[in-house]
Design a protein around this motif. Structure first.
Motif, short mmCIF file in Angstrom:
data_model
loop_
_atom_site.label_atom_id
_atom_site.label_comp_id
_atom_site.label_asym_id
_atom_site.label_seq_id
_atom_site.Cartn_x
_atom_site.Cartn_y
_atom_site.Cartn_z
N ILE A 8 1.24 -1.11 0.33
CA ILE A 8 0.07 -0.35 -0.19
C ILE A 8 0.58 1.10 0.13
O ILE A 8 1.49 1.51 1.43
N GLY A 9 0.77 1.80 -1.13
CA GLY A 9 1.74 3.39 -1.27
C GLY A 9 2.87 3.13 -1.74
O GLY A 9 3.70 1.62 -1.99
N THR A 10 2.87 3.30 -2.85
CA THR A 10 4.03 2.94 -4.31
C THR A 10 4.86 4.15 -4.30
O THR A 10 5.60 4.43 -5.46
N PRO A 35 -3.74 7.75 -10.23
CA PRO A 35 -3.14 6.57 -10.98
C PRO A 35 -2.33 7.47 -11.91
O PRO A 35 -2.03 6.20 -12.36
N GLU A 36 -2.17 8.18 -11.90
CA GLU A 36 -0.80 8.63 -12.92
C GLU A 36 0.54 7.45 -11.87
O GLU A 36 0.98 8.00 -13.36
N LYS A 37 0.74 7.63 -10.70
CA LYS A 37 1.81 6.61 -10.50
C LYS A 37 1.67 5.24 -11.09
O LYS A 37 2.88 4.75 -11.02
N ILE A 38 0.06 4.97 -11.05
CA ILE A 38 0.35 3.66 -10.81
C ILE A 38 0.45 3.52 -12.04
O ILE A 38 1.05 1.66 -12.86
N GLU A 39 0.05 4.40 -13.54
CA GLU A 39 -0.22 3.96 -14.84
C GLU A 39 1.49 4.01 -15.03
O GLU A 39 2.55 3.16 -15.77
#
Length: 441
Positions: A8-10, A35-39
């Motif tokens: 949890i938390g990237t 979402p931009e970090k996940i992408e």
């Protein structure tokens, strides 16, 4: 059946931990609310510079050519709850605005979102640096069928991948033998390599990280205080550090005098530790940390004054100042509370024309200090400079050719804010070399 792990938390900690867990053979699902970090991570790219991390990520992230596919990312809490057996909480704990205390809002938000979706038998593992007492409180947020453990991180920026895969110690705070057993399974590979495994209660596990950072900060500020005494007495702090470092009880590490520590951990962690001690009624035990913090911050102003002296007329107005370094430490692009950028900013505010160069921290520095000048190389930063400040100890700067730089500088004056350059080599090339706590010649 093999454990499934969520992270949890990237950010810096979470992205590293997720990639490392995949490297250790686990199926991993990382979650972030951005979402931009996940992408970005799903595309095999990391939002920060950390040696070896992007390569490790690409080796495992699903959809990358030749990857194991063991690592995926999501923004769905429901997906995380259904997937994971062990949930690592790796969110940020910054300093509260206008206070010394730790801002727990990200941790609390993560627990509030995770608690309704975790399955019975799940283990939630806190890795964030939190005030002592937080774990016991947060354990009560979890449903009856889930358990909490605390497993502080000890990552060094620039060595985070190594520190996660081959830790010098693993500390866990647990309330049951089952939680210990699960974490022994998670860390079976490094344990098999001989990493020490320290099992303790919640409060002790929480205190380990803040105690370690406080000790390191104390050691750094101690040698910087000795540098101030050396300057007053005509001594050489580099030789002093060498001599006392031979004492096994003291050791050589963290005894290089300079402009002090910065970054997103040490400064805010020692302040949060002081604040929490005050809440516990033990504030007198940590009053020395206030002086540690004060010594550290004072070093930045002293470097500004050293630069003013080096210019001769006591004014920065219209003078060109080259700053080598923007990141708070080498092998990182992290400019949070960077002493180098703080010094550059102070000189700029006093009328100096400051040009900064850093091998990896330029984009972050521009965002934080857009009014400073920036160059694409050390040579371009030094071109036309009246004084050169070496403020982040990158290997690239130690390998610079002083003669080549001297050919483009207006005046050959270098101030070594990290005591890391070869003084004799710079002086042989015609430079006036000065460093904190050392004789002028």
């Amino acid at each position: 059946m093999a454990l499934k792990i969520t992270v949890i938390g990237t950010g810096y900690l979470g992205a590293t931990h997720a990639a490392a867990m995949a490297e250790l053979g686990f199926e991993v699902l990382g979650l972030d609310v951005a979402p931009e970090k996940i992408e970005m991570l799903a595309a095999g790219r990391v939002p920060m510079y950390e040696p070896g991390l992007e390569e490790l990520l690409r080796r495992h992230v699903a959809g990358q050519d030749g990857s194991t596919g063991r690592l995926r990312f999501t923004t769905s809490w429901e997906e995380v709850g259904a997937f994971g057996d062990v949930h690592f909480v790796c969110v940020n704990t910054p300093q509260k605005h206008g206070e010394y205390a730790c801002d727990m809002s990200y941790v609390e938000s993560a627990f509030a979102s995770l608690a309704p979706v975790v399955r019975d038998g799940s283990l939630v593992v806190g890795k964030s640096t939190v005030p002592v007492g937080s774990a016991q409180r947060l354990a009560e947020w979890l449903p009856e069928g889930a358990e909490l453990a605390w497993n502080p991180e000890f990552l060094r920026e620039g060595f985070a991948v190594q520190d996660t895969l081959h830790p010098d110690r693993i500390v866990i705070g647990v309330a049951s033998e089952r939680a210990e057993k699960l974490l022994r399974e998670v860390y079976a590979t490094p344990l098999g390599e001989g990493s020490p495994f320290v099992v303790t209660d919640f409060p002790t596990a929480e205190l380990v990280k803040t105690s370690a950072n406080s000790f390191l900060a104390t050691k750094i500020s101690f040698i910087n205080a000795m540098a101030e005494v050396c300057e007053a007495a005509g001594g050489d702090v580099a030789k002093l550090a060498e001599a006392i470092g031979h004492d096994e009880r003291i050791g050589k590490k963290f005894l290089r005098a300079g402009i002090g520590f910065g970054g997103g951990c040490l400064p805010k962690d020692i302040r949060a530790f002081m604040a929490r001690a005050g809440e516990l009624g033990a504030d007198q035990a940590l009053t020395f940390l206030r002086e540690i913090d004060s010594i550290n911050m004072r070093r930045r102003g002293q470097m500004v004054e050293m630069a003013r002296e080096a210019l001769g007329d006591g004014s920065f107005l219209g003078r060109r100042v080259a700053v080598l370094g923007a990141a708070f430490k080498p092998d990182s692009d992290d400019v949070r509370d960077s002493p180098a950028l703080n010094v550059a900013g102070q000189i700029h505010l006093q009328g100096g024309q400051v040009t900064v160069y850093d091998p990896k921290g330029m984009d972050n520095a521009r965002r934080l200090f857009p009014t400073l000048g920036y160059a694409d190389s050390a040579l371009e930063a030094v071109r036309g400079a009246d004084v050169v400040l070496h403020l982040t100890e990158w290997a690239e700067f130690r390998e610079l050719d002083p003669a080549e730089l001297g050919a483009v500088a207006t005046r050959r004056v270098v101030l070594d804010g990290r005591n890391a350059l070869d003084a004799a080599r710079w002086r042989e090339a015609g430079w006036t070399y000065r460093a904190m706590g050392r004789p002028h010649a």
